[in-house]
Design a protein around this motif. Sequence first.
Motif, mmCIF file in Angstrom:
data_model
loop_
_atom_site.group_PDB
_atom_site.id
_atom_site.type_symbol
_atom_site.label_atom_id
_atom_site.label_comp_id
_atom_site.label_asym_id
_atom_site.label_seq_id
_atom_site.Cartn_x
_atom_site.Cartn_y
_atom_site.Cartn_z
ATOM 1 N N VAL A 158 42.783 -57.513 -51.554
ATOM 2 C CA VAL A 158 43.478 -55.928 -51.247
ATOM 3 C C VAL A 158 42.571 -55.852 -49.274
ATOM 4 O O VAL A 158 41.385 -55.691 -49.643
ATOM 5 C CB VAL A 158 43.579 -55.274 -52.355
ATOM 6 N N SER A 187 38.315 -42.146 -54.600
ATOM 7 C CA SER A 187 37.617 -41.778 -53.368
ATOM 8 C C SER A 187 38.290 -42.470 -52.209
ATOM 9 O O SER A 187 38.185 -42.572 -51.408
ATOM 10 C CB SER A 187 36.676 -41.830 -53.593
ATOM 11 N N ARG A 227 33.114 -40.972 -57.799
ATOM 12 C CA ARG A 227 31.090 -39.957 -57.392
ATOM 13 C C ARG A 227 31.641 -38.862 -56.136
ATOM 14 O O ARG A 227 30.297 -38.157 -56.207
ATOM 15 C CB ARG A 227 29.662 -41.115 -57.268
ATOM 16 N N SER A 228 32.081 -39.696 -54.993
ATOM 17 C CA SER A 228 31.935 -38.794 -53.765
ATOM 18 C C SER A 228 33.156 -37.615 -53.919
ATOM 19 O O SER A 228 34.444 -37.478 -53.335
ATOM 20 C CB SER A 228 32.561 -39.860 -52.300
ATOM 21 N N TYR A 278 29.542 -60.870 -59.730
ATOM 22 C CA TYR A 278 30.384 -60.227 -59.578
ATOM 23 C C TYR A 278 31.535 -60.553 -60.555
ATOM 24 O O TYR A 278 32.222 -60.236 -61.169
ATOM 25 C CB TYR A 278 30.900 -60.575 -58.309
ATOM 26 N N ASN A 321 39.944 -48.962 -62.253
ATOM 27 C CA ASN A 321 40.353 -49.248 -61.397
ATOM 28 C C ASN A 321 38.673 -48.784 -60.431
ATOM 29 O O ASN A 321 37.830 -50.277 -59.483
ATOM 30 C CB ASN A 321 40.792 -48.504 -60.454
ATOM 31 N N LYS A 359 33.683 -59.237 -63.845
ATOM 32 C CA LYS A 359 35.256 -59.135 -64.084
ATOM 33 C C LYS A 359 35.824 -59.982 -64.730
ATOM 34 O O LYS A 359 36.691 -59.781 -65.856
ATOM 35 C CB LYS A 359 35.553 -59.931 -62.366
ATOM 36 N N ILE A 397 41.336 -49.002 -52.751
ATOM 37 C CA ILE A 397 42.761 -49.008 -53.863
ATOM 38 C C ILE A 397 42.947 -48.207 -54.395
ATOM 39 O O ILE A 397 44.370 -47.530 -54.599
ATOM 40 C CB ILE A 397 42.508 -50.301 -54.827
ATOM 41 N N ASP A 405 29.567 -39.885 -62.494
ATOM 42 C CA ASP A 405 29.252 -41.823 -61.695
ATOM 43 C C ASP A 405 29.135 -42.343 -63.434
ATOM 44 O O ASP A 405 28.734 -42.036 -64.194
ATOM 45 C CB ASP A 405 27.947 -41.424 -61.574
ATOM 46 N N LEU A 406 30.107 -42.908 -62.768
ATOM 47 C CA LEU A 406 30.286 -43.920 -64.489
ATOM 48 C C LEU A 406 29.533 -44.626 -65.059
ATOM 49 O O LEU A 406 29.537 -44.937 -66.555
ATOM 50 C CB LEU A 406 31.265 -44.586 -64.105
ATOM 51 N N SER A 454 40.617 -53.296 -48.033
ATOM 52 C CA SER A 454 40.105 -51.687 -48.731
ATOM 53 C C SER A 454 38.766 -52.557 -47.678
ATOM 54 O O SER A 454 37.629 -53.070 -47.490
ATOM 55 C CB SER A 454 39.484 -51.922 -50.092
ATOM 56 N N GLY A 477 37.514 -44.116 -59.456
ATOM 57 C CA GLY A 477 37.165 -44.967 -58.288
ATOM 58 C C GLY A 477 38.280 -44.952 -57.436
ATOM 59 O O GLY A 477 39.297 -45.013 -56.462
#
Length: 233
Positions: free
Chosen positions: A182, A9, A32-33, A149, A84, A153, A12, A57-58, A184, A7
């Motif tokens: 954070v 790209s 991915r980007s 979410y 991340n 986590k 964080i 792509d994870l 972002s 992550g």
Amino acid sequence: MKVIVTGASGGIGRGIATVLAGDGCAVGALARSGDKLESLRDEISAAGGTCHTSTVDLRSQNETASGIAALAEALGGVDALINNAGLVILKNALDIGLDEWHAMVETNLNGLFYATRAVLPGMTENGSGHIVNISSISGYYPLGGGSGYAATKYAVTGFSESLFQEVREHGIKVTTVFPGSVDSDSHRHRGDDGSWKVKPEEVGQAILDLLKTDAGNCISRLEIRPLSRPPKS
Ligand SMILES: NC(=O)c1ccc[n+]([C@@H]2O[C@H](COP(=O)([O-])OP(=O)(O)OC[C@H]3O[C@@H](n4cnc5c(N)ncnc54)[C@H](OP(=O)(O)O)[C@@H]3O)[C@@H](O)[C@H]2O)c1
């Protein structure tokens, strides 16, 4: 030190990659980007650092395994993996779509597991390594309006802290990171410029510090919070 950041790209992850590269780490950046990874690589190279990229792509175990293998080869090994990458969709259990639920589980939990599995054999063979898993405050404290979410986590926290018990005697460190707010893009809210939040580079600095502990000890949990409160709406 050779470090893979998932992550990387944006948000964080980009902050972590930039700070680590600025301190002399060779960075393997995964997301991915491809265009955003290229811009990160250009920025790090222009500053005299080393960055290799892998567009992955994870959610796909095969893509993740081959992307991490390619980065490991380019770097000449992997000393640390920063898990991340993550997806946040804040909806009630009643409102969230099945596809949204699955996307969060596949990214935040399965992807993190696939990446971990891709580096563990090498680290075990070397008898050293460090895996840093980015959980969240929502990985130990309930989040009304974001149950899906939070579920992912909490799972990251459970996996990460249990993994530490499994691999510590192989010389491998595992750290679970619990960021508060954070600044972002994915966590920006209307009418809030995010200036009160922790900066991605500050998370990067905290991770750099914990990667530098002596071989015989590990900072197993790290919580990082802003001092300021959100502005009153
Ligand atoms: N920001 C906060 O306040 C906060 C607080 C606590 C915890 N966290 C956690 O911190 C991590 C980073 O969050 P952030 O705020 O920086 O989010 P972000 O700005 O949305 O960045 C997410 C990163 O993950 C990558 N990613 C998402 N899905 C992916 C996939 N399927 N395969 C590969 N890469 C993927 C994205 O890249 P591509 O789109 O290019 O793939 C991007 O680089 C997440 O795990 C999040 O849960 C954030």
